[in-house]
Scaffold this active site. Structure first.
Site, PDB file in Angstrom:
ATOM      1  N   GLY A   1       2.016 -26.009   6.770  1.00  0.00           N
ATOM      2  CA  GLY A   1       0.824 -25.622   7.521  1.00  0.00           C
ATOM      3  C   GLY A   1       0.488 -24.151   7.498  1.00  0.00           C
ATOM      4  N   GLN A   2       1.192 -23.368   6.701  1.00  0.00           N
ATOM      5  CA  GLN A   2       0.900 -21.920   6.669  1.00  0.00           C
ATOM      6  C   GLN A   2      -0.461 -21.689   6.014  1.00  0.00           C
ATOM      7  OE1 GLN A   2       3.936 -19.531   4.759  1.00  0.00           O
ATOM      8  NE2 GLN A   2       2.976 -17.600   5.378  1.00  0.00           N
ATOM      9  N   THR A   3      -1.308 -20.904   6.687  1.00  0.00           N
ATOM     10  CA  THR A   3      -2.634 -20.628   6.126  1.00  0.00           C
ATOM     11  C   THR A   3      -2.788 -19.181   5.676  1.00  0.00           C
ATOM     12  OG1 THR A   3      -3.542 -20.121   8.316  1.00  0.00           O
ATOM     13  CG2 THR A   3      -3.761 -22.403   7.536  1.00  0.00           C
ATOM     14  N   VAL A   4      -2.047 -18.263   6.294  1.00  0.00           N
ATOM     15  CA  VAL A   4      -2.084 -16.858   5.849  1.00  0.00           C
ATOM     16  C   VAL A   4      -0.753 -16.558   5.166  1.00  0.00           C
ATOM     17  CG1 VAL A   4      -2.238 -14.445   6.546  1.00  0.00           C
ATOM     18  CG2 VAL A   4      -3.648 -16.163   7.703  1.00  0.00           C
TER      19      VAL A   4
ATOM     20  N   HIS B   1       4.446 -14.379   9.290  1.00  0.00           N
ATOM     21  CA  HIS B   1       4.131 -13.988  10.673  1.00  0.00           C
ATOM     22  C   HIS B   1       4.843 -14.889  11.658  1.00  0.00           C
ATOM     23  CE1 HIS B   1       1.042 -16.654   9.013  1.00  0.00           C
ATOM     24  NE2 HIS B   1       1.052 -17.253  10.190  1.00  0.00           N
TER      25      HIS B   1
ATOM     26  N   HIS C   1       4.644 -16.608  15.221  1.00  0.00           N
ATOM     27  CA  HIS C   1       3.737 -16.960  16.320  1.00  0.00           C
ATOM     28  C   HIS C   1       4.524 -16.877  17.625  1.00  0.00           C
ATOM     29  CE1 HIS C   1       0.381 -18.931  14.039  1.00  0.00           C
ATOM     30  NE2 HIS C   1       1.339 -19.170  13.141  1.00  0.00           N
TER      31      HIS C   1
HETATM   32  P1  AMP Z   1      -0.562 -19.820   9.968  1.00  0.00           P
HETATM   33  O1  AMP Z   1      -1.383 -21.031   9.998  1.00  0.00           O
HETATM   34  O2  AMP Z   1       0.828 -19.991  10.516  1.00  0.00           O
HETATM   35  O3  AMP Z   1      -0.558 -19.176   8.622  1.00  0.00           O
HETATM   36  O4  AMP Z   1      -1.214 -18.823  11.009  1.00  0.00           O
HETATM   37  C1  AMP Z   1      -2.194 -17.905  10.709  1.00  0.00           C
HETATM   38  C2  AMP Z   1      -2.645 -17.374  12.030  1.00  0.00           C
HETATM   39  O5  AMP Z   1      -3.388 -16.198  11.805  1.00  0.00           O
HETATM   40  C3  AMP Z   1      -3.543 -18.334  12.772  1.00  0.00           C
HETATM   41  O6  AMP Z   1      -3.000 -18.596  14.064  1.00  0.00           O
HETATM   42  C4  AMP Z   1      -4.859 -17.594  12.860  1.00  0.00           C
HETATM   43  O7  AMP Z   1      -5.496 -17.818  14.088  1.00  0.00           O
HETATM   44  C5  AMP Z   1      -4.452 -16.169  12.698  1.00  0.00           C
HETATM   45  N1  AMP Z   1      -5.443 -15.307  12.100  1.00  0.00           N
HETATM   46  C6  AMP Z   1      -6.126 -15.529  10.971  1.00  0.00           C
HETATM   47  N2  AMP Z   1      -6.939 -14.482  10.708  1.00  0.00           N
HETATM   48  C7  AMP Z   1      -6.718 -13.576  11.681  1.00  0.00           C
HETATM   49  C8  AMP Z   1      -7.237 -12.286  11.966  1.00  0.00           C
HETATM   50  N3  AMP Z   1      -8.148 -11.700  11.170  1.00  0.00           N
HETATM   51  N4  AMP Z   1      -6.799 -11.651  13.059  1.00  0.00           N
HETATM   52  C9  AMP Z   1      -5.890 -12.219  13.855  1.00  0.00           C
HETATM   53  N5  AMP Z   1      -5.351 -13.415  13.631  1.00  0.00           N
HETATM   54  C10 AMP Z   1      -5.774 -14.099  12.579  1.00  0.00           C
END
Ligand code: AMP
Ligand code: ZN
Length: 310
Positions: free
Chosen positions: A275-278, A282, A284
């Site tokens: 489920g990682q999107t960025v 990081h 949480h």
């Molecule tokens: P993940 O799905 O674990 O990769 O989490 C990525 C997280 O980054 C999500 O909770 C998003 O809400 C958060 N996110 C994405 N873009 C930004 C941003 N520009 N500033 C702060 N948080 C962000």
């Protein structure tokens, strides 16, 4: 081994007609420190033993060294060679003064007793690399990121290491220094976390925290390493410590600000399948409040819907 310092020192004084130089007492204590003996066993095998073997001067069988042709030496020759060795040692000592021991004084700026205590307490009195207890081997406080690479003087950048691990680490560090240069400044030009302009809440040398833009709950916070790396598994021990240190601060601040917070879910999504999107590692930190969902049981087990309860 501190419980033997006193008898060792008293015995040494008794054996030296009541008076001894501090270095003689130190030598005596040293002879009981098995971790240091172990270190010099490595030096014997890997350095001096190897060289003397390659020059055909000694032989090695299992853990024993034998001087070749010892049996053919006359007592006079033995005495002469001992004298020759002693002269060489004395010449060297004289030339270098006490500098010969400089490599042993690794913590140039002493780390205060209270910081040392905190580091050992956090490590629960064990070496953070090999896990040996402080009763078995003397523990030292080590800079995780060396000072000459910008490592900070803070508890986040300290770790408790036994003498052996610290000595080994230093040996490797010496060879790795140039490669490590710039390592913690690695960025990815396409990464939104490397290039974003975030309002940092807490920061240390290797990590910082900011509020998640799309919070799951109020005060949902992200903690990221400054270096670009993609998952939890790519973090170094120093970054783990840095992130852990910030997590404590984030938690304290959130509960101070919001008394309704009764718990947290802490987590890393590693890879798309999870489920990682960025693609910049990081953590949480998700504050939880009583009643925020109907049935909180299982917490992060609910990443697979319906599997919270077991
Ligand atoms: P993940 O799905 O674990 O990769 O989490 C990525 C997280 O980054 C999500 O909770 C998003 O809400 C958060 N996110 C994405 N873009 C930004 C941003 N520009 N500033 C702060 N948080 C962000
Ligand atoms: Zn990045």
């Amino acid at each position: 081994m501190s419980h033997i310092y006193q008898p060792v020192m008293i015995k040494k004084l008794l054996l030296s007609e009541g008076k001894a130089h501090k270095s003689e007492i130190a030598q005596e204590i040293l002879s009981f420190d098995s971790s240091q003996v172990e270190y010099y066993e490595k030096v014997t095998n890997n350095m001096v033993g190897r060289v003397l073997r390659s020059h055909d001067i000694v032989e090695k069988e299992k853990n024993h060294y034998t001087l070749k042709n010892y049996k053919n030496l006359s007592p006079k020759e033995i005495e002469e060679i001992i004298q020759l060795c002693e002269t060489k040692i004395q010449e060297y000592l004289k030339k270098r003064g006490m500098a010969i021991w400089e490599h042993r004084r690794r913590n140039r700026k002493p780390i205060s007793g209270s910081v040392r205590y905190q580091v050992l307490k956090r490590a629960y009195g064990r070496c953070e690399l090999c896990g040996v207890s402080k009763e078995e081997k003397a523990l030292e406080v080590d800079h995780i990121v060396p000072k000459n690479l910008g490592g900070e003087d803070s508890i986040n950048n300290y770790q408790a290491l036994c003498f052996t691990c610290n000595a080994n680490k230093r040996d490797t560090d010496n060879t790795d220094f140039r490669e490590l240069e710039g390592y913690y400044n690695t960025k990815d030009t396409t990464c939104i976390f490397c290039n974003g302009n975030f309002q940092k809440i807490f920061e240390n040398n290797l990590a910082f925290s900011f509020l998640d833009r799309y919070p799951v709950t109020n005060f949902h916070t992200l903690i990221i390493p400054k270096r670009h790396c993609s998952t939890f598994f790519d973090l170094t021990q120093a970054e783990l410590n840095a992130i852990y240190g910030l997590a404590q601060k984030v938690k304290e601040q959130i509960i101070a600000k919001d008394s309704s917070v009764g718990g947290f879910n802490i987590g890393f999504n590693a890879e798309e399948a999870a489920g990682q999107t960025v693609n910049h590692c990081h953590m949480h930190v998700i504050p939880r409040r009583k009643g925020d969902v109907e049935n909180p049981i299982g917490g992060i087990r609910n990443v697979i819907a319906g599997k919270g309860q077991y």
